[in-house]
Design a protein around this motif. Structure first.
Motif, mmCIF file in Angstrom:
data_model
loop_
_atom_site.group_PDB
_atom_site.id
_atom_site.type_symbol
_atom_site.label_atom_id
_atom_site.label_comp_id
_atom_site.label_asym_id
_atom_site.label_seq_id
_atom_site.Cartn_x
_atom_site.Cartn_y
_atom_site.Cartn_z
ATOM 1 N N GLY A 273 2.678 2.983 2.633
ATOM 2 C CA GLY A 273 2.177 1.801 3.003
ATOM 3 C C GLY A 273 1.303 1.204 1.847
ATOM 4 O O GLY A 273 1.675 -0.015 1.313
ATOM 5 N N ARG A 274 0.363 2.086 1.538
ATOM 6 C CA ARG A 274 -0.812 1.259 0.611
ATOM 7 C C ARG A 274 -0.086 1.276 -0.871
ATOM 8 O O ARG A 274 -0.512 0.389 -1.785
ATOM 9 C CB ARG A 274 -1.869 2.003 0.565
ATOM 10 N N ALA B 10 0.273 -2.144 -3.116
ATOM 11 C CA ALA B 10 -0.159 -2.073 -4.281
ATOM 12 C C ALA B 10 0.852 -2.734 -5.278
ATOM 13 O O ALA B 10 0.432 -3.570 -6.310
ATOM 14 C CB ALA B 10 -0.679 -0.839 -4.905
ATOM 15 N N LEU B 11 2.166 -2.360 -5.217
ATOM 16 C CA LEU B 11 3.150 -2.745 -6.079
ATOM 17 C C LEU B 11 3.259 -4.364 -6.040
ATOM 18 O O LEU B 11 3.599 -5.096 -7.033
ATOM 19 C CB LEU B 11 4.594 -2.203 -5.844
ATOM 20 N N TYR B 12 3.250 -4.720 -4.692
ATOM 21 C CA TYR B 12 3.657 -6.269 -4.594
ATOM 22 C C TYR B 12 2.370 -6.781 -5.064
ATOM 23 O O TYR B 12 2.548 -8.137 -5.810
ATOM 24 C CB TYR B 12 3.750 -6.648 -3.009
ATOM 25 N N LEU B 13 1.170 -6.316 -4.705
ATOM 26 C CA LEU B 13 0.013 -7.226 -5.443
ATOM 27 C C LEU B 13 -0.338 -7.244 -6.853
ATOM 28 O O LEU B 13 -0.393 -8.287 -7.413
ATOM 29 C CB LEU B 13 -1.391 -6.474 -4.880
ATOM 30 N N THR C 165 -5.366 -8.612 10.720
ATOM 31 C CA THR C 165 -4.304 -7.668 10.324
ATOM 32 C C THR C 165 -3.165 -8.045 11.195
ATOM 33 O O THR C 165 -3.166 -9.031 11.949
ATOM 34 C CB THR C 165 -4.980 -6.235 10.627
ATOM 35 N N LEU C 166 -2.374 -6.999 11.441
ATOM 36 C CA LEU C 166 -1.099 -7.378 12.102
ATOM 37 C C LEU C 166 -1.278 -6.717 13.495
ATOM 38 O O LEU C 166 -1.882 -5.589 13.528
ATOM 39 C CB LEU C 166 0.180 -6.815 11.330
ATOM 40 N N PRO C 167 -0.691 -7.099 14.556
ATOM 41 C CA PRO C 167 -0.557 -6.322 15.896
ATOM 42 C C PRO C 167 0.177 -4.975 15.750
ATOM 43 O O PRO C 167 1.105 -4.865 14.974
ATOM 44 C CB PRO C 167 0.244 -7.231 16.929
ATOM 45 N N LYS C 168 -0.516 -4.074 16.536
ATOM 46 C CA LYS C 168 0.337 -2.539 16.271
ATOM 47 C C LYS C 168 -0.353 -1.745 17.306
ATOM 48 O O LYS C 168 -1.358 -2.216 17.984
ATOM 49 C CB LYS C 168 -0.210 -2.166 15.010
ATOM 50 N N GLY C 169 0.336 -0.744 17.646
ATOM 51 C CA GLY C 169 -0.122 0.059 18.737
ATOM 52 C C GLY C 169 0.497 1.648 18.610
ATOM 53 O O GLY C 169 1.655 1.519 17.860
ATOM 54 N N ALA C 170 0.023 2.459 19.630
ATOM 55 C CA ALA C 170 0.848 3.765 19.540
ATOM 56 C C ALA C 170 2.075 3.373 20.577
ATOM 57 O O ALA C 170 2.087 2.911 21.417
ATOM 58 C CB ALA C 170 0.006 4.762 20.252
ATOM 59 N N VAL C 171 3.030 4.399 20.274
ATOM 60 C CA VAL C 171 4.286 4.262 21.281
ATOM 61 C C VAL C 171 3.906 5.356 22.411
ATOM 62 O O VAL C 171 3.477 6.281 22.103
ATOM 63 C CB VAL C 171 5.562 4.836 20.240
ATOM 64 N N ASP C 172 4.287 4.991 23.543
ATOM 65 C CA ASP C 172 3.786 5.771 24.587
ATOM 66 C C ASP C 172 5.229 6.607 24.752
ATOM 67 O O ASP C 172 6.148 6.475 24.238
ATOM 68 C CB ASP C 172 3.956 4.910 26.210
ATOM 69 N N LEU C 173 4.790 7.806 25.488
ATOM 70 C CA LEU C 173 5.939 8.686 25.494
ATOM 71 C C LEU C 173 7.064 8.445 26.483
ATOM 72 O O LEU C 173 6.926 7.669 27.453
ATOM 73 C CB LEU C 173 5.333 10.190 26.183
ATOM 74 N N ARG D 110 -7.916 -11.933 0.449
ATOM 75 C CA ARG D 110 -9.334 -12.146 1.177
ATOM 76 C C ARG D 110 -9.786 -10.735 1.570
ATOM 77 O O ARG D 110 -8.901 -9.762 1.738
ATOM 78 C CB ARG D 110 -8.812 -12.508 2.675
ATOM 79 N N ASP D 111 -11.168 -10.589 1.375
ATOM 80 C CA ASP D 111 -11.659 -9.328 1.651
ATOM 81 C C ASP D 111 -11.507 -8.758 2.938
ATOM 82 O O ASP D 111 -11.577 -7.557 3.266
ATOM 83 C CB ASP D 111 -13.191 -9.227 1.248
ATOM 84 N N ASP D 112 -11.298 -9.595 3.797
ATOM 85 C CA ASP D 112 -11.198 -9.151 5.281
ATOM 86 C C ASP D 112 -9.933 -8.942 5.711
ATOM 87 O O ASP D 112 -9.362 -8.800 6.814
ATOM 88 C CB ASP D 112 -12.071 -10.239 6.136
ATOM 89 N N CYS D 113 -8.661 -8.913 4.524
ATOM 90 C CA CYS D 113 -7.297 -8.611 4.974
ATOM 91 C C CYS D 113 -7.436 -7.552 4.002
ATOM 92 O O CYS D 113 -7.166 -7.656 2.735
ATOM 93 C CB CYS D 113 -6.432 -9.918 4.596
ATOM 94 N N ASN D 114 -7.230 -6.292 4.731
ATOM 95 C CA ASN D 114 -7.648 -5.038 3.628
ATOM 96 C C ASN D 114 -6.540 -3.981 4.141
ATOM 97 O O ASN D 114 -6.707 -2.840 3.493
ATOM 98 C CB ASN D 114 -8.768 -4.715 3.545
ATOM 99 N N GLU D 115 -5.968 -4.052 5.110
ATOM 100 C CA GLU D 115 -5.094 -2.926 5.738
ATOM 101 C C GLU D 115 -3.865 -2.546 4.911
ATOM 102 O O GLU D 115 -2.985 -3.664 4.972
ATOM 103 C CB GLU D 115 -4.803 -3.043 7.186
ATOM 104 N N GLY D 116 -3.678 -1.716 4.066
ATOM 105 C CA GLY D 116 -2.418 -1.461 3.055
ATOM 106 C C GLY D 116 -1.238 -1.574 3.947
ATOM 107 O O GLY D 116 -0.509 -2.329 3.241
ATOM 108 N N ARG D 117 -0.874 -0.775 4.859
ATOM 109 C CA ARG D 117 0.362 -1.107 5.575
ATOM 110 C C ARG D 117 0.685 -2.484 6.104
ATOM 111 O O ARG D 117 1.864 -2.692 6.172
ATOM 112 C CB ARG D 117 0.441 0.061 6.540
ATOM 113 N N ALA D 118 -0.342 -3.179 6.619
ATOM 114 C CA ALA D 118 -0.230 -4.738 7.008
ATOM 115 C C ALA D 118 0.204 -5.425 5.876
ATOM 116 O O ALA D 118 1.207 -6.229 5.995
ATOM 117 C CB ALA D 118 -1.408 -5.109 7.671
ATOM 118 N N ILE D 119 -0.371 -5.365 4.587
ATOM 119 C CA ILE D 119 0.076 -5.985 3.399
ATOM 120 C C ILE D 119 1.312 -5.885 3.004
ATOM 121 O O ILE D 119 2.148 -6.625 2.773
ATOM 122 C CB ILE D 119 -1.050 -5.714 2.332
ATOM 123 N N ALA D 120 1.510 -4.603 2.964
ATOM 124 C CA ALA D 120 2.865 -4.094 2.698
ATOM 125 C C ALA D 120 4.020 -4.610 3.773
ATOM 126 O O ALA D 120 5.122 -5.245 3.336
ATOM 127 C CB ALA D 120 3.116 -2.555 2.908
#
Lengths: 183, 183
Positions: free
Chosen positions: A165-166, A170-173, B74-82, B159-169
Motif C-alpha cells: 500500500g505505502r 508513494a508512486l502516485y505522490l 482516513t477511510l472507513p475500514k475494519g476487520a472481517v468477521d469469521l 495534509r499532515d493529518d492524512c497520512n495512512e499509506g494504504r488509504a492514500i493508495a
C-alpha cells in the motif's frame, strides 16, 4: 474536532526480537475509557525511496517478503540507523538495494502504516540525479532491479505482485509532484 | 526470478491479545538461510472502503489512532468477521462507521501492509449508490464524517493529518478506476 484522549496507563505486555507490544488505556473526551494494544516502534524510523533514473523511469525492486511469503514488486526502503539523518539513510539504502546513489533527495511525505495499531511511520523521499555506487547490504539474495516507466503506473498497480500500500501511495505522490514541477 | 525460499522451521515466539509473532527460518534458492520474525494475521482479513456519495464526493472519517496518538483523516475500514464475506464486511463497516450502506460494492485491489514483516493484507472496495443505514459499532466516540471532493485529492494527501499509506493508495486507485469508467 475532539480533544485528544488522555493516557491513563500504559505497559509493555510482550516483546520479541523485533516486536514490542504495549497496552495503553485511553480516556476519550466523552469520558469513555478504552484499552488498546499497539506495536511500538523500535529504532529511528524508516525511509522509502522513489528513485528516478531519468524523467520517466522509476527504480522498482523485486524482493521476497517473509511476511507474505511471495516475491513482490516494490520500492527500495529500509530502517534508519541510530544517529543517521533520514536523507543519509535514504541514500545508503539506495546504494545497498539498487546500487545507485542520488545527488538530489527531496522529502515527499510522512506516512503511517496502521494508525490504530502501530506507532511506526515511514518517510517517503524522491531520489534524483542517480549515479552508480554500491554498498554491501544485508539481503539474503541480490534484489532484482526493474526500471519501470512512471507513465505506466496504472498497469503496475493493477498487477497482483505490486501490492504494498505505502509503495503504491508513494508512486502516485511522486508522479503528482513531478507533474506539478513540469507544469 | 528466483524460486521461492523454502521454510525450514517456524514457531510462535510471542503472543499478546492482538499480536502473534512467529519466527520463520527460510532457505533461499541460493542456499542462504535466514531467520525472520513476522506478525501473523489473526482473523479473517480486513477491508477498506472508498465510499462515493455521488460522482465527486468520497467519505472520509476523522478517527483517533491509538498507535500514532493523533486524529487523522482516513477511510472507513475494519476487520472481517469469521464466516462473513468481504463484501458483507465492507457494507457492515460502512454502516457502523459512516451510517450509510452501499447498493454497489466493487473490488479494487488486495494490498499488503508490510510484506517483509506482516502476513496481513487488506482488500480495497469501491462503494457506490449509498443510502442511510446505521449499525451500532464499537467506536469509543462517534467518528466525524467528511465529504471530500475527489477532485481535490492532491490537497488532501498533502495534509499532515492524512497520512495512512494504504488509504492514500486506495484513493488514487479509486480515482483512476472512476476516471477510466468515465472515459
Amino acid at each position: 474536532m475532539s480533544e485528544k484522549p488522555k493516557i491513563l496507563h500504559q505497559q509493555i505486555v510482550s516483546k520479541s526480537r523485533l516486536f514490542t507490544v504495549e497496552e495503553v488505556e485511553f480516556k476519550f473526551s466523552n469520558g469513555v475509557e478504552r484499552t488498546y494494544e499497539r506495536l511500538i516502534a523500535g529504532g529511528a524510523g524508516a525511509v522509502m525511496m522513489v528513485a528516478m533514473f531519468d524523467d520517466e523511469h522509476v527504480a522498482l525492486i523485486r524482493e521476497f517478503g517473509g511476511g507474505i511469503e511471495e516475491y513482490s514488486l516494490t520500492l527500495p526502503k529500509g530502517a534508519v540507523d541510530l544517529g543517521e539523518t533520514l536523507e543519509h539513510a535514504a541514500n545508503r539504502e539506495l546504494q545497498e538495494e539498487i546500487g545507485f546513489a542520488a545527488k538530489k533527495i527531496t522529502f515527499l511525505k510522512h506516512m503511517s502504516l496502521s494508525p490504530s495499531y502501530m506507532k511506526s511511520g515511514i518517510d517517503i523521499f524522491l531520489a534524483e540525479d542517480l549515479y552508480p555506487s554500491v554498498l554491501e547490504g544485508d539481503e539474503p539474495e541480490p534484489l532484482e532491479l526493474i526500471k519501470w516507466p512512471l507513465a505506466n503506473l496504472q498497469e503496475l498497480v493493477m498487477r497482483d505482485d505490486c501490492n504494498e500500500g505505502r509503495a503504491i501511495a508513494a508512486l502516485y505522490l511522486a508522479r503528482d509532484y513531478l507533474d506539478g514541477r513540469k507544469a
